[in-house]
Design a protein around this motif. Structure first.
Motif, PDB file in Angstrom:
ATOM      1  N   SER A  41      59.999   4.095 -66.084  1.00 34.89           N
ATOM      2  CA  SER A  41      61.256   4.579 -66.648  1.00 34.89           C
ATOM      3  C   SER A  41      61.546   3.848 -67.943  1.00 34.89           C
ATOM      4  N   THR A  43      64.704   3.255 -70.648  1.00 33.01           N
ATOM      5  CA  THR A  43      66.140   3.405 -70.877  1.00 33.01           C
ATOM      6  C   THR A  43      66.440   3.157 -72.348  1.00 33.01           C
ATOM      7  N   CYS A  44      67.100   4.117 -72.977  1.00 34.20           N
ATOM      8  CA  CYS A  44      67.467   4.014 -74.392  1.00 34.20           C
ATOM      9  C   CYS A  44      68.986   4.121 -74.512  1.00 34.20           C
ATOM     10  N   THR A  45      69.565   3.364 -75.421  1.00 32.34           N
ATOM     11  CA  THR A  45      71.009   3.384 -75.631  1.00 32.34           C
ATOM     12  C   THR A  45      71.329   4.062 -76.951  1.00 32.34           C
ATOM     13  N   THR A  97      67.829   7.929 -69.689  1.00 28.24           N
ATOM     14  CA  THR A  97      66.617   7.416 -69.064  1.00 28.24           C
ATOM     15  C   THR A  97      65.551   8.497 -69.042  1.00 28.24           C
ATOM     16  N   THR A  99      61.897   9.277 -67.298  1.00 24.59           N
ATOM     17  CA  THR A  99      61.007   8.860 -66.222  1.00 24.59           C
ATOM     18  C   THR A  99      59.743   9.710 -66.277  1.00 24.59           C
ATOM     19  N   CYS A 113      62.268   7.753 -78.388  1.00 20.88           N
ATOM     20  CA  CYS A 113      63.424   8.240 -77.641  1.00 20.88           C
ATOM     21  C   CYS A 113      64.559   8.297 -78.654  1.00 20.88           C
ATOM     22  N   PRO A 151      65.240   3.924 -60.931  1.00 17.97           N
ATOM     23  CA  PRO A 151      66.065   4.900 -61.648  1.00 17.97           C
ATOM     24  C   PRO A 151      67.399   5.049 -60.937  1.00 17.97           C
ATOM     25  N   PRO A 159      71.952   3.266 -65.268  1.00 18.76           N
ATOM     26  CA  PRO A 159      70.862   2.307 -65.160  1.00 18.76           C
ATOM     27  C   PRO A 159      71.358   0.939 -65.598  1.00 18.76           C
TER      28      PRO A 159
END
Length: 195
Positions: A41, A43-45, A97, A99, A113, A151, A159
């Motif tokens: 996974s 995770t991008c902000t 997120t 996955t 991303c 996840p 997340p």
């Protein structure tokens, strides 16, 4: 003497991006690792105000662009699945997120991303390098891979957040100052050579 034309403007424009707000509007983990047959996974902000904008996962193209879109959300669909890839946008938390299930060696590579801003603008994105290693269990696919990703269980469970880009702020500020000085020097040099 040759004075640079319009093509010479590209470098200062790219360097200008370094000092303008929004260039690091999306942050990602940089590098993620997974095992063949497992999942991972990412995770991008993203910044407030981009909640309803489409979020994407793509194969990296040239500077600040995508080569091929793999998954893309929409304003009406914050969750999207395409093959082995699922992207979920947690708008209230400003994160999404991605996955990837059933990893294969060919999944390794450079991705982005990001937030799709429109056709006439550069997307806000972060580079992500995916590394896929052979399974340490010698080809046997376990029911639970080592260090499984966690996840979110539901749309309301975000997340876990990382410390964020603020720990890198002094470094980024220093780089921005250096870029501004380099651009100023380049502009001065070109203007003196062409005068």
């Amino acid at each position: 003497m040759h004075c640079p034309g319009q093509s010479a403007v590209r470098l200062p424009l790219l360097l200008t991006c370094m000092v303008l707000p929004g260039c690091w509007a999306v942050t990602g983990p940089g590098t993620v690792r997974g095992f063949v047959g497992g999942s991972l996974s990412v995770t991008c902000t993203y910044q407030r105000g981009d909640e309803k904008m489409p979020k994407f996962w793509c194969i990296q193209g040239s500077v600040f662009t995508c080569g091929t879109d793999i998954a893309l959300t929409s304003e009406r669909s914050p969750v999207m699945q395409r093959g082995r890839v699922t992207i979920k946008d947690f708008r209230a938390q400003g994160v999404f997120t991605v996955t990837i299930e059933d990893l294969v060696v060919e999944d390794a590579g450079s991705y982005r991303c990001g937030v799709r801003t429109g056709k006439l603008k550069w997307d806000k994105s972060a580079d992500v390098r995916v590394i896929v290693s052979p399974a340490p269990w010698l080809g046997l696919k376990p029911t639970v891979p080592p260090n499984p990703p966690h996840p979110p269980a539901a749309e309301t469970d975000p997340p876990p957040r990382n410390p964020g880009p603020f720990r890198y702020f002094p470094v980024l500020a220093g780089l921005q100052v250096l870029a501004l000085l380099a651009m100023s020097g380049a502009v001065l040099w070109v203007s003196l050579r062409c005068a």
